[in-house]
Design a protein around this motif. Structure first.
Motif, PDB file in Angstrom:
ATOM      1  N   GLU A   4       0.847  -1.184   0.000  1.00  0.00           N
ATOM      2  CA  GLU A   4       0.000   0.000   0.000  1.00  0.00           C
ATOM      3  C   GLU A   4       0.887   1.240   0.000  1.00  0.00           C
ATOM      4  N   THR A   5       0.604   2.169  -0.901  1.00  0.00           N
ATOM      5  CA  THR A   5       1.304   3.447  -0.955  1.00  0.00           C
ATOM      6  C   THR A   5       0.309   4.533  -0.580  1.00  0.00           C
ATOM      7  N   VAL A   6       0.672   5.350   0.400  1.00  0.00           N
ATOM      8  CA  VAL A   6      -0.216   6.405   0.874  1.00  0.00           C
ATOM      9  C   VAL A   6       0.096   7.697   0.118  1.00  0.00           C
ATOM     10  N   ILE A   7      -0.928   8.251  -0.501  1.00  0.00           N
ATOM     11  CA  ILE A   7      -0.821   9.555  -1.159  1.00  0.00           C
ATOM     12  C   ILE A   7      -1.469  10.579  -0.246  1.00  0.00           C
ATOM     13  N   ASP A   8      -0.690  11.574   0.151  1.00  0.00           N
ATOM     14  CA  ASP A   8      -1.185  12.587   1.079  1.00  0.00           C
ATOM     15  C   ASP A   8      -2.176  13.520   0.375  1.00  0.00           C
ATOM     16  N   SER A   9      -2.945  14.226   1.206  1.00  0.00           N
ATOM     17  CA  SER A   9      -3.850  15.227   0.645  1.00  0.00           C
ATOM     18  C   SER A   9      -3.037  16.368   0.040  1.00  0.00           C
ATOM     19  N   ASP A  10      -3.636  17.065  -0.916  1.00  0.00           N
ATOM     20  CA  ASP A  10      -3.001  18.186  -1.619  1.00  0.00           C
ATOM     21  C   ASP A  10      -1.741  17.771  -2.368  1.00  0.00           C
ATOM     22  N   THR A  11      -1.689  16.512  -2.837  1.00  0.00           N
ATOM     23  CA  THR A  11      -0.528  16.073  -3.623  1.00  0.00           C
ATOM     24  C   THR A  11      -0.702  16.515  -5.073  1.00  0.00           C
ATOM     25  N   THR A  12       0.267  17.288  -5.550  1.00  0.00           N
ATOM     26  CA  THR A  12       0.270  17.741  -6.942  1.00  0.00           C
ATOM     27  C   THR A  12       1.646  17.499  -7.543  1.00  0.00           C
ATOM     28  N   TRP A  13       1.662  17.012  -8.772  1.00  0.00           N
ATOM     29  CA  TRP A  13       2.912  16.762  -9.509  1.00  0.00           C
ATOM     30  C   TRP A  13       2.869  17.520 -10.825  1.00  0.00           C
ATOM     31  N   THR A  14       4.029  18.016 -11.237  1.00  0.00           N
ATOM     32  CA  THR A  14       4.155  18.700 -12.521  1.00  0.00           C
ATOM     33  C   THR A  14       4.636  17.699 -13.565  1.00  0.00           C
ATOM     34  N   VAL A  15       3.860  17.522 -14.613  1.00  0.00           N
ATOM     35  CA  VAL A  15       4.157  16.525 -15.643  1.00  0.00           C
ATOM     36  C   VAL A  15       4.474  17.235 -16.964  1.00  0.00           C
ATOM     37  N   TYR A  42       6.149   7.529 -30.274  1.00  0.00           N
ATOM     38  CA  TYR A  42       7.489   7.045 -30.597  1.00  0.00           C
ATOM     39  C   TYR A  42       8.345   8.202 -31.096  1.00  0.00           C
ATOM     40  N   GLY A  43       9.658   8.086 -30.882  1.00  0.00           N
ATOM     41  CA  GLY A  43      10.593   8.999 -31.506  1.00  0.00           C
ATOM     42  C   GLY A  43      11.204  10.024 -30.580  1.00  0.00           C
ATOM     43  N   SER A  44      12.004  10.896 -31.167  1.00  0.00           N
ATOM     44  CA  SER A  44      12.747  11.884 -30.402  1.00  0.00           C
ATOM     45  C   SER A  44      11.847  12.903 -29.721  1.00  0.00           C
ATOM     46  N   LYS A  45      10.590  12.988 -30.147  1.00  0.00           N
ATOM     47  CA  LYS A  45       9.644  13.897 -29.512  1.00  0.00           C
ATOM     48  C   LYS A  45       8.845  13.191 -28.422  1.00  0.00           C
ATOM     49  N   SER A  46       9.248  11.981 -28.079  1.00  0.00           N
ATOM     50  CA  SER A  46       8.578  11.207 -27.036  1.00  0.00           C
ATOM     51  C   SER A  46       9.386  11.303 -25.748  1.00  0.00           C
ATOM     52  N   ASN A  47       8.802  11.884 -24.700  1.00  0.00           N
ATOM     53  CA  ASN A  47       9.504  12.037 -23.427  1.00  0.00           C
ATOM     54  C   ASN A  47       8.505  12.275 -22.317  1.00  0.00           C
ATOM     55  N   ILE A  48       8.910  11.974 -21.098  1.00  0.00           N
ATOM     56  CA  ILE A  48       8.055  12.225 -19.940  1.00  0.00           C
ATOM     57  C   ILE A  48       8.932  12.541 -18.737  1.00  0.00           C
ATOM     58  N   HIS A  49       8.594  13.629 -18.058  1.00  0.00           N
ATOM     59  CA  HIS A  49       9.329  14.066 -16.872  1.00  0.00           C
ATOM     60  C   HIS A  49       8.315  14.497 -15.813  1.00  0.00           C
ATOM     61  N   ILE A  50       8.542  14.108 -14.558  1.00  0.00           N
ATOM     62  CA  ILE A  50       7.626  14.432 -13.468  1.00  0.00           C
ATOM     63  C   ILE A  50       8.413  15.029 -12.308  1.00  0.00           C
ATOM     64  N   ALA A  51       7.875  16.116 -11.729  1.00  0.00           N
ATOM     65  CA  ALA A  51       8.491  16.758 -10.570  1.00  0.00           C
ATOM     66  C   ALA A  51       7.432  16.998  -9.507  1.00  0.00           C
ATOM     67  N   THR A  52       7.851  16.993  -8.248  1.00  0.00           N
ATOM     68  CA  THR A  52       6.934  17.207  -7.132  1.00  0.00           C
ATOM     69  C   THR A  52       6.568  18.682  -7.047  1.00  0.00           C
ATOM     70  N   ALA A  53       5.260  18.960  -6.958  1.00  0.00           N
ATOM     71  CA  ALA A  53       4.796  20.338  -6.767  1.00  0.00           C
ATOM     72  C   ALA A  53       4.276  20.529  -5.349  1.00  0.00           C
ATOM     73  N   GLY A  54       3.794  19.462  -4.726  1.00  0.00           N
ATOM     74  CA  GLY A  54       3.298  19.553  -3.369  1.00  0.00           C
ATOM     75  C   GLY A  54       2.802  18.201  -2.890  1.00  0.00           C
ATOM     76  N   GLY A  55       2.804  17.991  -1.571  1.00  0.00           N
ATOM     77  CA  GLY A  55       2.318  16.736  -1.023  1.00  0.00           C
ATOM     78  C   GLY A  55       3.340  15.618  -1.152  1.00  0.00           C
ATOM     79  N   THR A  56       2.849  14.402  -1.405  1.00  0.00           N
ATOM     80  CA  THR A  56       3.721  13.232  -1.524  1.00  0.00           C
ATOM     81  C   THR A  56       4.723  13.419  -2.654  1.00  0.00           C
ATOM     82  N   ALA A  57       5.996  13.129  -2.361  1.00  0.00           N
ATOM     83  CA  ALA A  57       7.053  13.332  -3.341  1.00  0.00           C
ATOM     84  C   ALA A  57       7.024  12.263  -4.423  1.00  0.00           C
ATOM     85  N   VAL A  58       7.478  12.643  -5.618  1.00  0.00           N
ATOM     86  CA  VAL A  58       7.559  11.700  -6.731  1.00  0.00           C
ATOM     87  C   VAL A  58       8.471  10.536  -6.370  1.00  0.00           C
TER      88      VAL A  58
END
Length: 896
Positions: free
Chosen positions: A659-670, A736-752
């Protein structure tokens, strides 16, 4: 200055002389007009040629692509039940199709509110999460309470119960839950409601309570007799003259011995469908009947008897009690059940409309979007909630409906929520969470909280449903009204419940019509070209474009292309038009042998496309043709792949706990599929609802939350989330391809890092390789031939997992494709015909300028002539005057 009247003094006709001289001088004007008319005639002729060539090109539009040839007809016997479309991969045949259910979207309704603008709750910040998924297990319906006490003796009078306006046939014999369920099920086809009797269980305290037995030893020493029966099965008897506790007497212990497994009594009870649990000695003896039949427990006493159920040492005058079960209702389609009748309470129900999921569970669908809205003091009204939901664009739409009720206590306004998509996977779950460690607003929970596996504060008005059908007896299902895959290459659109046959056949009529149109259009064009460039020996006149190089080149190019064979595509038996019955006649027109065409359609239907369209075919099934350009040359090209396209990923390094607990007000920047330089629309902030999630639920939450961002979905950017066998979470961009990418950063609450650990993002790469040994440019999985090479503009998609040689790829340009390209070179803003027309119009303008200049010179010439002859006229007049004077003088002298 004196007045001059030419010819009066001399008799010289100056005007006639000047007019005739100017007629001679003006002769070149006619040459200008003749040249201009000639050029304008050619302009008009080129206009006619352009129109004919345009019509010819239009006839080619349906013949230049592969899809125009390999289409098939799909004809239902009953088009009101279904329609269908077939692609070239379909196999001709006949199919029997039964549509048993049409897909629909789930609709939920809130309880009523008095106003749409009044505040709901205290305005505390509350996050509302909408998830879409599937309900499994359980049923949708109403759980009834125990039947009325008098039911076992008097039954349920006729008209006591109606379901969905269908009266259930009950009478004095309807005395148990089982019989009531049977009566309801007898009308299920009409009412849409089935019933199940819950097991009948005797009172838990009948033989005691809290472990204390209340069954006293039976004493018949006073001369009486005693008998105990359950469900008509006698389980204990005691004759007269037996003292309490004596050998052979009835006691709690003797009852337990008689009810032990595999005794005559226990077998008799089993035959009566009655099961036993607990013990009389323990005070928890109960009997149950799983089919809902009544269980009567009776003590028959004669004479003086003490002991038995509920007493010890006191007189027993006999007893009788009947346990009655209850009935649960199940809606066939998940819609609310309307309960009515004269005595629904006797059947264990309350009059009204209701229904909820019973014993069900909800699983979110990772392929569906989920979304959050935040409600606080700024929008905690029915209108504010509706606007926030609709703005979210995550697969749920909201509206407000008034039920029309009025009065001081009326609450007519209901919030209606409808899933955007149909199908079982579009069932809603609505969860609410507070902010800053505070609980969600209680009034909002009461209004909107909805969990098919838990509390359901919204009422379901229409259940999510799939389309259910059978195709040639095989059951198929679809989340929408469209059914794909049941018949290869055929998409069926279900319109209503019913049966229909579906005939899939080659669309030979359209193909024949297209070929006939091609022949006619060519003949029309050929006739126009002949008329424009022909010479008539009888009249010794030629067409307006006789000898014109543009016309001759066009005619020669068309005939040359139609006379050559198609090359570049291996594995086809058709390479020229004569094989399908098209041939040239002596006058240069085309003729079509219909019987030969039909024979080719019957034996080589799939190869006819290669004669007309641009067709590509590879030896590797994972290398597919996309498109080509006018510069792509026909040929057979080897494919060599040095790099396969890949997708951008974010791989977690942490094994997820149970079980992973996600805190209230958790926001991530994607940031998803971003460009260089960065584009603002490719970055968004997602809110994760607070809660405890197992690995699968967490993957579903992340995938649906990211895919629910409208800016991402509008750009076609999505992700998939999976938990590997190693227990680590992985996010993958579906691009697919060089334009395919994903990055996530913590904005608030539970960390990435709580979910992904130290995981890092890896961007995707484009496919790389060569086509026919020539360089090609990769973009995702698409490989495009470089400019200047024979493969210029050839686009292929490269899938699979193999590097190096990927076989060969054959490309051919059919006649229609070649002629369409040729026509485009003559038509359009930069076409040869346009250029010639522009040149001719410019020539006409130049002639007009020359004519105007010459006309200006004629004015000067006329003025000079007129001046000269006017002076001559004056001179002659003067000399005539002198001559007259002299004549007069000579006459006078003669007289003298």
């Amino acid at each position: 200055m004196g007045i001059s009247t030419p010819g009066i003094g001399s008799g010289l006709k100056v005007d006639d002389i000047v007019s005739k001289l100017m007629t001679v001088e003006s002769q070149p004007l006619a040459d200008f007009d003749k040249k201009s008319a000639s050029y304008l005639g050619k302009v008009s002729a080129f206009g006619n040629l352009s129109s004919a060539l345009g019509s010819f090109q239009s006839s080619l539009s349906g013949l230049t692509s592969l899809s125009g040839f390999q289409s098939l007809l799909s004809t239902p016997s009953d088009p009101t039940v279904l329609t269908a479309t077939a692609t070239s991969t379909a196999q001709p045949g006949n199919y029997r199709i039964n549509i048993n259910q049409i897909a629909q979207a789930q609709t939920l309704a809130s309880g009523g509110t008095k106003s749409t603008t009044a505040a709901i709750g205290l305005g505390a910040k509350t996050t509302i999460n909408f998830s879409l998924g599937t309900v499994s297990g359980g049923s949708f319906g109403i759980t009834g309470t125990a039947l009325g006490a008098s039911l076992s003796s008097g039954g349920l009078t006729p008209g006591s119960l109606s379901l969905n306006n269908t009266v259930i046939a009950t009478d004095g014999n309807t005395r148990s839950a089982r019989l009531l369920a049977d009566a309801i099920n007898a009308k299920s086809t009409t009412s849409g409601v089935s019933a199940k009797a819950t097991p009948t269980v005797t009172n838990a305290t009948l033989f005691g309570a809290a472990g204390a037995s209340t069954f006293g030893n039976v004493d018949t020493s006073g001369g009486g007799t005693y008998s105990l029966s359950v469900g008509g099965v006698e389980i204990a008897t005691q004759a007269a003259g037996v003292a309490a506790g004596a050998a052979g007497g009835v006691s709690a212990a003797s009852l337990d011995a008689a009810l032990a497994p595999n005794t005559a009594v226990s077998r008799a009870l089993a035959d009566a469908n009655i099961t036993v649990s607990g013990t009389a000695a323990g005070g928890d003896l109960t009997f149950s009947n799983i089919d809902g039949s009544n269980i009567a427990i009776s003590e028959a006493v004669s004479g003086s008897v003490t002991g038995g159920i509920g007493n010890s040492g006191t007189a027993n005058i006999g007893s009788s009690t009947t346990a009655v079960g209850s009935v649960s209702l199940v809606s066939a389609d998940g819609s609310p059940i309307s309960v009515g009748g004269t005595n629904p309470g006797g059947a264990g129900f309350t009059a009204g409309v209701g229904g909820a999921y019973l014993g069900a569970s909800f699983a979110a669908d990772s392929s569906r979007t989920s979304g959050n809205i935040v409600i606080d003091s700024n929008n905690n009204t029915l209108q504010g909630i509706m606007a926030a939901i609709n703005k979210g664009n995550f697969g749920v739409t909201a509206s407000i409906v008034s039920d029309g009720s009025a009065g001081t206590n009326a609450k007519p306004n209901h919030l209606i929520l409808t899933a955007t998509d149909t199908g079982l996977t579009s069932t809603m779950k609505i969860s609410l969470s507070g902010s800053g460690g505070n609980p969600p607003d209680a009034d909002l929970v009461s209004l909107l909280g909805y969990d098919p596996g838990g509390v359901q504060n919204l009422s379901q008005k229409a259940a999510a449903a799939n389309t259910l059908a059978t195709v040639n007896g095989i059951a198929v299902t679809s989340t929408s009204t469209g059914i794909s895959g049941a018949v290869t290459g055929v998409t069926i659109s279900a319109l209503k419940v019913g049966s229909s046959t579906l005939s899939v056949s080659k669309d030979t009529s359209s193909l024949t019509s297209s070929v006939n149109s091609f022949v006619k259009a060519y003949n029309d064009l050929s006739g126009q070209i002949t008329a424009l460039g022909a010479y008539n020996p009888d009249t010794k006149t030629g067409g307006p474009l006789l000898g014109d190089s543009t016309l001759r080149n066009l005619q020669a190019s068309i005939r040359r292309q139609l006379s050559s064979s198609i090359t570049g595509l291996q594995g086809t038996s058709l390479t020229n038009l004569s094989q399908i019955g098209i041939s040239f006649q002596k006058d240069g027109s085309l003729t079509l042998d219909s019987s030969k065409l039909q024979k080719a359609i019957s034996s080589n239907f799939n190869d006819i496309a290669g004669l007309f369209a641009a067709v590509g075919r590879g030896t590797d099934a994972d290398v597919k043709f996309v498109s080509s350009s006018a510069k792509t040359q026909a040929g057979d090209y080897p494919i060599d792949i040095t790099q396969l396209a890949s997708q951008g990923t974010l791989q977690g390094t942490t094994v997820l706990p149970a079980e992973t607990v996600i805190d209230s007000d958790t926001t991530w920047t994607v940031t998803l599929n971003d460009t260089k330089p960065a584009t603002l629309a490719n970055t968004a902030t997602i809110s994760l609802p607070a809660g405890s999630y197992n690995p699968s639920q967490l993957a579903t939450l992340l995938q649906s939350s990211i895919n629910g961002v409208s800016a991402f979905s509008s750009a076609g950017a999505t992700v998939s989330a999976t938990v590997g066998d190693d227990g680590k979470l992985k996010l993958v961009s579906t691009r697919y391809g060089s334009k395919s990418n994903i990055h996530i950063a913590t904005a608030g609450g539970t960390a990435v890092s709580t979910v992904f650990g130290t995981g890092s993002s890896v961007d995707g790469v484009d496919v790389a390789g060569t086509i026919g040994g020539y360089t090609a440019t990769g973009d995702g999985q698409t490989l495009t031939g470089s400019p200047g090479a024979p493969i210029d503009g050839l686009k292929l998609t490269v899938a699979g997992t193999t590097l190096g040689s990927r076989g060969s790829f054959g490309f051919s340009q059919g006649y229609a494709y070649q002629l369409n390209t040729l026509a485009s070179g003559y038509l359009g803003a930069t076409g040869a015909i346009t250029s010639r027309t522009t040149g001719l119009n410019n020539s006409v303008k130049d002639i007009a300028k020359q004519k105007d200049a010459f006309a200006s010179r004629l004015v000067d010439i006329e003025a000079r002539y007129r001046a000269q002859y006017t002076a001559l006229d004056s001179s002659i007049a003067s000399m005539n005057t002198t001559a007259s004077f002299l004549a007069q003088q000579f006459a006078a002298l003669a007289k003298q």
